[in-house]
Design a protein around this motif. Structure first.
Motif, PDB file in Angstrom:
ATOM      1  N   TRP A 159       4.706   3.912   2.113  1.00  0.00           N
ATOM      2  CA  TRP A 159       4.464   2.481   2.081  1.00  0.00           C
ATOM      3  C   TRP A 159       4.817   1.655   3.226  1.00  0.00           C
ATOM      4  O   TRP A 159       5.602   1.493   4.138  1.00  0.00           O
ATOM      5  N   VAL A 183       5.795  10.636   1.148  1.00  0.00           N
ATOM      6  CA  VAL A 183       4.838   9.897   0.668  1.00  0.00           C
ATOM      7  C   VAL A 183       4.934   8.404   1.581  1.00  0.00           C
ATOM      8  O   VAL A 183       6.919   7.735   1.902  1.00  0.00           O
ATOM      9  N   HIS A 214       1.190  -1.328  -0.104  1.00  0.00           N
ATOM     10  CA  HIS A 214       0.022   0.094   0.311  1.00  0.00           C
ATOM     11  C   HIS A 214       1.128   1.258   0.197  1.00  0.00           C
ATOM     12  O   HIS A 214       1.648   1.455   0.159  1.00  0.00           O
ATOM     13  N   ARG A 215       0.551   2.245  -0.446  1.00  0.00           N
ATOM     14  CA  ARG A 215       1.460   3.769  -0.694  1.00  0.00           C
ATOM     15  C   ARG A 215       0.025   4.538  -0.301  1.00  0.00           C
ATOM     16  O   ARG A 215      -0.922   4.603  -1.079  1.00  0.00           O
TER      17      ARG A 215
END
Length: 700
Positions: free
Chosen positions: A686, A684, A662-663
């Motif tokens: 992840w 970001v 998942h990001r």
């Protein structure tokens, strides 16, 4: 089913990690319960048992190893509630510990604290001059007896100790590390009878050169150990009564665990118990992730602790200091400041400047928003006002936070004096504490020749997720790791640790060295290390031993630890091969060309590290997911975004719904029951294959 249980008892919370033999991890938290900290320890284990669906007694009965990290020694030292100590030393040297070193007034202080010269003072003496006694004896620098020990001249001493209400005795004679006979005779003499004194002698605890540091460490052990032993005894008895049948181990400052009995005899070794566990956990996880340059950052309720891992190795502090007292024992290098979730914000009366910490609201009464009687504004209150904390989901909803109390505290104590809004005051509090954290990281990296931008930052502790993204960005770091067990990571590190002992002795000499003497000394150290490890009564495996020589150039103070192997000791070159290794390590630390062999090389200390692995489960990778992270969104709420200087609608993700792969992009919040991660704009997030949160930070 069998379990490994680890509990790290801190100033605000007790953190618990339970690992079963199938690789499953369960974590739990419970408030600390000073002064009966053992009650909070058991409550955290009971919380974990409930999550496993078993009773507390059943969990403990199936536990093979219970490992513990504790701040009890630190608490005793900071609150000055240790034993009433007497010091016996060589006649004529009674004032050595009171005189100290020229740097004692500033030992362990920050730069801002040192600036206030008028308020600098030596450490409050742990043993007053009236309880320091000179003993008729003397050993010279060659280990030869110059003046024999005459105990018959001190027959009245036991009565004087009793009259002064002495509870513990420290014995530290001149050059006793070369000839410990006199200290041992005095120890046996004091223990002969029913005096009830705890006696510690320097030649057993810290047989090292440098009289002041050796005396300080011995006195600290005498001062701390009775209280440490009482606490560990209460905890051991409570665990046994509740069903524990497995071994009990305690994390010590050198980066390993020892038996509860050993820890109860050497209280000074627990002064960095919890922080050492976090660094060990980071080392183990970093090795699993293929990272060898890591900055470890632990954001707790009362403190911010920073360590550095270089080439996969944990470093020892060069000159560890606690409450201005030096400790001449191996201590994992962790630097700390009073900055955490419970740190109190205040306006300096003289200047009108906003400050944060080092004072902490602690577990009781806690931040104002805890609704436990606290009225001082804290970092936690500020994060709540800024929308970064969910008042209904703190500790999974077990503790409801009160935003109104947080606003009142910040308004009265901060916003009104500064003539600003409550929200702007809260943002300033967070900005200041983030800057203080970044400053400490610079101190332990840049000032030691490391570029923090080349390191990966590990953020753990209950409040790390709210602050790590800010201080990592300030330092120019590109990658941040929030471990799966971040909120209880020190406990995780303790659970993953092995039994470890460091045995050392000073034997000053100058090159060329007598390697036959080195071999004999190492043989004695190895025999002592094996004896100590066998006495641990822990379920250890095969021992791994490593030898070290602590060398320096003539006239220097600090040494470099040089690994020694059989080939080094077998060489017929007077130690030239060893000196070559020392020179290479020296220049690797201080820079090319800094070594000056013409000054001569000196041996200060020989040491052996012995490590014995303890049984621990293997952690499996988490299952991946092809689904979008959007499926993990649980809410959206206004959050103050520093970059925008205003509140912005921000998506909130449920940590338990995030899967490897998942990001998501910031600004965003990820909520777990025991911590919240704030992702700044431009960052970001992840999730990796071990369910750790990874955050990539933009350049610049």
């Amino acid at each position: 089913m069998s379990y490994t249980v680890a509990v790290d008892s801190g100033g605000t919370f007790c953190d618990c990690v339970v690992m079963d033999d199938g690789g499953r991890i369960v974590r739990a938290k419970a408030p600390s319960t000073p002064p009966q900290f053992e009650e909070g320890v058991l409550q955290s284990v009971a919380e974990a048992a409930g999550r496993l669906g078993v009773s507390l007694r059943d969990l403990l009965s199936e536990t093979t190893l219970f490992a513990h990290g504790t701040t009890v020694a630190t608490n005793v030292l900071l609150t000055r509630t240790g034993a009433k100590v007497a010091l016996l030393t060589t006649r004529g040297h009674e004032d050595a510990i009171l005189i100290g070193r020229t740097i004692q007034k500033v030992a362990g202080l920050t730069e801002s604290e040192i600036i206030d010269v008028a308020r600098l003072s030596k450490a409050d003496p742990l043993v007053p001059r009236s309880r320091i006694y000179g003993i008729d004896e003397r050993v010279d620098r060659d280990g030869e007896i110059v003046a024999p020990l005459h105990l018959d001249r001190h027959r009245a001493l036991p009565d004087r100790l009793r009259a002064h209400g002495v509870e513990a005795v420290a014995v530290c004679f001149l050059w006793s590390f070369l000839r410990p006979d006199h200290e041992r005779l005095v120890r046996d003499w004091l223990r002969d009878g029913d005096h009830g004194w705890f006696v510690t002698i320097s030649s057993d605890l810290v047989p090292l050169i440098r009289e002041y540091e050796r005396t300080s460490t011995t006195v600290l052990n005498a001062y701390l150990t009775p209280a440490v032993a009482r606490y560990l005894g209460r905890m051991r008895d409570l665990l046994r009564e509740t069903g524990l049948r497995g071994a009990i181990a305690v994390m010590h400052s050198a980066g390993g665990v020892s038996s509860v009995e050993e820890a109860g005899a050497r209280g000074v070794t627990l002064l960095s118990s919890g922080p050492a566990g976090g660094v060990l956990g980071a080392q183990a996880l970093a090795a699993r992730l293929g990272m060898d340059r890591v900055i470890t950052t632990d954001v707790g309720g009362t403190s911010f602790d920073v360590g550095v891992i270089v080439d996969g190795a944990v470093r020892y502090a060069e000159a560890p200091v606690f409450a201005k007292y030096p400790v001449a024992l191996p201590v994992v290098d962790v630097s700390s400041i009073g900055a955490g979730g419970g740190s109190i914000a205040w306006v300096e009366p003289e200047t009108g400047v906003l400050r944060v910490g080092p004072q902490s609201a602690g577990a009781r009464p806690g931040p104002a928003c805890y609704n436990g009687g606290g009225t001082e504004p804290t970092v936690t209150d500020a994060n709540l006002v800024l929308g970064r904390l969910n008042p209904q989901y703190f500790l999974g909803g077990r503790l409801r936070l009160d935003p109104d109390r947080a606003k009142v505290a910040i308004g009265r104590r901060i916003a009104e004096p500064l003539r600003t809004s409550v929200e702007e005051a809260a943002a300033a509090i967070v900005e200041i504490v983030d800057a203080q954290m970044a400053d400490l990281i610079r101190k332990v990296t840049v000032e030691r020749g490391h570029d923090p931008a080349r390191f990966v930052v590990f953020g753990y502790g209950g409040a790390a997720g709210l602050h790590a993204g800010a201080y990592a960005a300030t330092l120019g770091c590109r990658h941040l790791v929030i471990p799966q067990t971040a909120a209880v990571f020190s406990a995780f590190g303790i659970a993953a640790s092995d039994a470890k002992r460091v045995v050392q002795v000073s034997d000053p000499a100058r090159a060329p060295f007598d390697l036959r003497r080195w071999r004999a000394r190492f043989a004695d150290l190895e025999a002592e290390a094996r004896r100590q490890m066998e006495a641990e009564r822990l379920p250890t495996g095969n021992l791994k031993l490593q030898r070290f020589a602590h060398l320096q150039f003539r006239g220097q103070v600090h040494t470099v630890r040089v690994p020694i192997d059989d080939a080094d000791l077998d060489a017929a070159d007077g130690g030239e091969r060893i000196v070559d290794t020392f020179t290479s390590l020296y220049e690797g630390t201080y820079g090319p060309g800094t070594a000056y062999r013409a000054a001569g090389v000196e041996l200060v200390t020989l040491s052996i590290e012995v490590v014995a692995p303890l049984p621990k489960p293997t952690l499996d990778a988490a299952p991946g997911s092809a689904a979008e992270a959007g499926a993990a969104v649980k809410d959206e709420r206004p959050v103050y975004v520093h970059e925008a200087k205003r509140f912005v609608p921000v998506k909130v993700y449920a940590a338990e719904r995030l899967r490897p792969g998942h990001r998501l992009a910031g600004p965003a919040l990820v909520e777990a029951e025991d911590m919240t991660v704030y992702v700044h704009p431009g960052q970001v997030l992840w999730v990796d294959g071990m369910a750790n949160i990874r955050i990539e930070l933009p350049e610049g």
